[in-house]
Design a protein around this motif. Structure first.
Motif, PDB file in Angstrom:
ATOM      1  N   VAL A   1       0.836  -1.207   0.000  1.00 23.97           N
ATOM      2  CA  VAL A   1       0.000   0.000   0.000  1.00 23.97           C
ATOM      3  C   VAL A   1       0.868   1.253   0.000  1.00 23.97           C
ATOM      4  O   VAL A   1       0.625   2.208  -0.765  1.00 23.97           O
ATOM      5  CB  VAL A   1      -0.949  -0.011   1.213  1.00 23.97           C
ATOM      6  CG1 VAL A   1      -1.696   1.325   1.316  1.00 23.97           C
ATOM      7  CG2 VAL A   1      -1.949  -1.158   1.102  1.00 23.97           C
TER       8      VAL A   1
ATOM      9  N   LEU B   1       2.558   1.714  -3.305  1.00 24.23           N
ATOM     10  CA  LEU B   1       1.581   2.119  -4.323  1.00 24.23           C
ATOM     11  C   LEU B   1       1.347   3.630  -4.258  1.00 24.23           C
ATOM     12  O   LEU B   1       1.323   4.314  -5.294  1.00 24.23           O
ATOM     13  CB  LEU B   1       0.271   1.364  -4.129  1.00 24.23           C
ATOM     14  CG  LEU B   1      -0.876   1.780  -5.058  1.00 24.23           C
ATOM     15  CD1 LEU B   1      -0.540   1.444  -6.515  1.00 24.23           C
ATOM     16  CD2 LEU B   1      -2.183   1.120  -4.637  1.00 24.23           C
ATOM     17  N   VAL B   2       1.165   4.138  -3.045  1.00 25.26           N
ATOM     18  CA  VAL B   2       0.964   5.583  -2.884  1.00 25.26           C
ATOM     19  C   VAL B   2       2.181   6.345  -3.409  1.00 25.26           C
ATOM     20  O   VAL B   2       2.044   7.380  -4.105  1.00 25.26           O
ATOM     21  CB  VAL B   2       0.704   5.923  -1.399  1.00 25.26           C
ATOM     22  CG1 VAL B   2       0.671   7.432  -1.202  1.00 25.26           C
ATOM     23  CG2 VAL B   2      -0.603   5.291  -0.934  1.00 25.26           C
TER      24      VAL B   2
ATOM     25  N   ILE C   1       2.231   6.214  -7.293  1.00 31.31           N
ATOM     26  CA  ILE C   1       1.197   7.087  -7.863  1.00 31.31           C
ATOM     27  C   ILE C   1       1.651   8.543  -7.800  1.00 31.31           C
ATOM     28  O   ILE C   1       1.483   9.322  -8.765  1.00 31.31           O
ATOM     29  CB  ILE C   1      -0.142   6.900  -7.122  1.00 31.31           C
ATOM     30  CG1 ILE C   1      -0.723   5.516  -7.456  1.00 31.31           C
ATOM     31  CG2 ILE C   1      -1.132   7.994  -7.507  1.00 31.31           C
ATOM     32  CD1 ILE C   1      -1.999   5.197  -6.694  1.00 31.31           C
TER      33      ILE C   1
ATOM     34  N   THR D   1      -3.492  -0.536  -8.618  1.00 31.40           N
ATOM     35  CA  THR D   1      -4.379  -0.259  -7.479  1.00 31.40           C
ATOM     36  C   THR D   1      -5.338  -1.404  -7.232  1.00 31.40           C
ATOM     37  O   THR D   1      -5.511  -1.867  -6.087  1.00 31.40           O
ATOM     38  CB  THR D   1      -5.169   1.035  -7.733  1.00 31.40           C
ATOM     39  OG1 THR D   1      -4.246   2.123  -7.933  1.00 31.40           O
ATOM     40  CG2 THR D   1      -6.081   1.348  -6.561  1.00 31.40           C
TER      41      THR D   1
ATOM     42  N   THR E   1      -3.441  -4.469  -5.949  1.00 33.50           N
ATOM     43  CA  THR E   1      -3.065  -4.318  -4.543  1.00 33.50           C
ATOM     44  C   THR E   1      -4.241  -4.666  -3.627  1.00 33.50           C
ATOM     45  O   THR E   1      -4.060  -5.306  -2.585  1.00 33.50           O
ATOM     46  CB  THR E   1      -2.586  -2.882  -4.270  1.00 33.50           C
ATOM     47  OG1 THR E   1      -1.438  -2.604  -5.077  1.00 33.50           O
ATOM     48  CG2 THR E   1      -2.219  -2.699  -2.800  1.00 33.50           C
TER      49      THR E   1
ATOM     50  N   TRP F   1       7.203  -0.520  -6.205  1.00 33.51           N
ATOM     51  CA  TRP F   1       6.022  -1.358  -5.917  1.00 33.51           C
ATOM     52  C   TRP F   1       6.258  -2.807  -6.319  1.00 33.51           C
ATOM     53  O   TRP F   1       5.801  -3.735  -5.648  1.00 33.51           O
ATOM     54  CB  TRP F   1       4.812  -0.775  -6.662  1.00 33.51           C
ATOM     55  CG  TRP F   1       3.530  -1.527  -6.474  1.00 33.51           C
ATOM     56  CD1 TRP F   1       2.614  -1.362  -5.473  1.00 33.51           C
ATOM     57  CD2 TRP F   1       2.994  -2.541  -7.343  1.00 33.51           C
ATOM     58  NE1 TRP F   1       1.546  -2.204  -5.655  1.00 33.51           N
ATOM     59  CE2 TRP F   1       1.757  -2.948  -6.795  1.00 33.51           C
ATOM     60  CE3 TRP F   1       3.431  -3.136  -8.517  1.00 33.51           C
ATOM     61  CZ2 TRP F   1       0.951  -3.921  -7.386  1.00 33.51           C
ATOM     62  CZ3 TRP F   1       2.645  -4.112  -9.116  1.00 33.51           C
ATOM     63  CH2 TRP F   1       1.419  -4.500  -8.550  1.00 33.51           C
TER      64      TRP F   1
END
Length: 378
Positions: A17, A20-21, A24, A48, A51, A104
């Motif tokens: 998570v 991923l943030v 992005i 997303t 995940t 990621w």
């Protein structure tokens, strides 16, 4: 009870998570410079959704599905990395811009390391590293550093997974042994006030009365010893992996005439293997009772020697006459050939015999320490 690898899986999900943030945010900063902003948006959307799938599968999914999901994650992560040439421009790559997925994708290495320990972590690191090199067409110092970090992460998390598994197994065994000991103590208290006292009384009275009563007293004494042994050592149970303690199983054969010596530590083997060895030893002891005498003493010795397990069953009788076993086999009495030697050979072991006048009979059973059951029980 909580599953032993649960903390590691939670850590992998949190890592997914957070990365991923991060990805992005970095992609949004470079979005206007991408060769295909739409393609970048689609890749981020896939990341997303994937995940979310991983989080659900690893946090609430069944244990047997976590490993295959980690392998699927490895394939998805490598695929996302390989989209880099289609989205990121050469100028961005020359400026050391991150590829698609970036940090990621390293989550797949951690997941495979948790699921498959060190081998899984190393293989996953190799796959992601290969995808990284292919995506950027060349390996710079930055990529080499990334590859080194991937391998170290796979090794470290894989080792942690192995340690947690071993620790959980030790705790499980300790809890099981404690519960078994408590149950044996409870039974011992109940039995001691009833059955054991009756057997002891019958044994004493039989010896005093003599004659036929003496035989009953002897049998009662043997059963008293066998029951005390069972209450003290307990019956060897089959664990969650289908294994059983050979030493505890054979110690249960001890009686007034049978002496069993076995290591204090467990000798864990497949339950079917232990069952076969138990049957062979029982057959040897039955031969002692049948051919030497109902009161004849016998000795059972269990040892671990050079990667093998050796069991000897010895008596001090007159020995087996030369040619007697071959004669019995010709007459159709196949107890030794089939019940004993056949069982041992199917386990990949050998059955030795040392016998002769004045030195009794000794059967020696030797099997590899990792012997598996070769024949299915019927």
């Amino acid at each position: 009870m909580e599953r032993p690898l649960e903390p590691l899986w939670r850590g992998v999900v949190v890592y997914r998570v957070l990365t991923l943030v991060t990805v992005i945010g970095v992609s949004a900063f470079h979005m206007s410079d991408y060769a295909s902003p739409l393609g970048a948006g689609l890749v981020l959307a896939v990341m997303t959704v994937w995940t979310a799938v991983l989080a659900r599968g690893w946090l609430v999914g069944a244990d047997e599905r976590r490993g295959p999901l980690a392998l699927a994650d490895l394939a998805v992560s490598a695929g996302i990395m390989l989209t880099t040439p289609l989205i990121v421009t050469d100028a961005q790559l020359d400026a050391s811009a991150p590829g698609m997925g970036s940090i990621w994708t390293s989550g797949a290495v951690l997941a495979c390391a948790v699921a498959y320990r060190i081998p899984g972590g190393v293989v996953a690191a190799a796959v992601i590293s290969a995808a990284l090199v292919l995506a950027k067409s060349r390996a710079t110092l930055t990529e080499l550093n990334d590859i080194q970090i991937l391998v170290l992460a796979g090794l470290t998390v894989g080792y942690a997974s192995s340690v947690l598994r071993r620790a959980a197994e030790r705790v499980r065994r300790a809890v099981a042994e404690e519960a078994a000991a408590a149950e044996r103590e409870r039974l011992a208290r109940a039995v001691h006030d009833g059955v054991l006292q009756v057997l002891a009384h019958v044994g004493r009275r039989g010896a005093e009365l003599g004659g036929a009563a003496a035989e009953l007293g002897t049998l009662a004494g043997e059963q008293e010893v066998a029951l005390r042994t069972l209450l003290t050592s307990g019956n060897a149970q089959v664990d969650a992996e289908g294994r059983r303690d050979l030493a505890a199983t054979l110690r249960a054969l001890a009686s007034g005439r049978v002496t069993v010596s076995a290591p204090a530590h467990p000798i864990d083997l497949p339950a079917a293997t232990v069952g076969e060895l138990d049957a062979v030893v029982r057959a040897a002891l039955a031969n002692v009772e049948r051919h030497v005498g109902a009161d004849a003493p016998a000795w059972v010795l269990v040892e671990e020697l050079d990667g093998a397990i050796e069991i000897s069953v010895r008596d001090d009788g007159p020995g087996i006459p030369a040619g007697r076993l071959a004669e019995a086999e010709e007459q159709g009495r196949l107890g030794v050939a089939r019940s004993m030697r056949g069982r041992v050979e199917e386990l990949g072991g050998t059955l030795g015999l040392d016998t002769g006048p004045g030195r009794g009979t000794e059967w020696t059973i030797r099997i590899p320490a990792r012997a598996e059951k070769c024949r299915e029980s019927v």
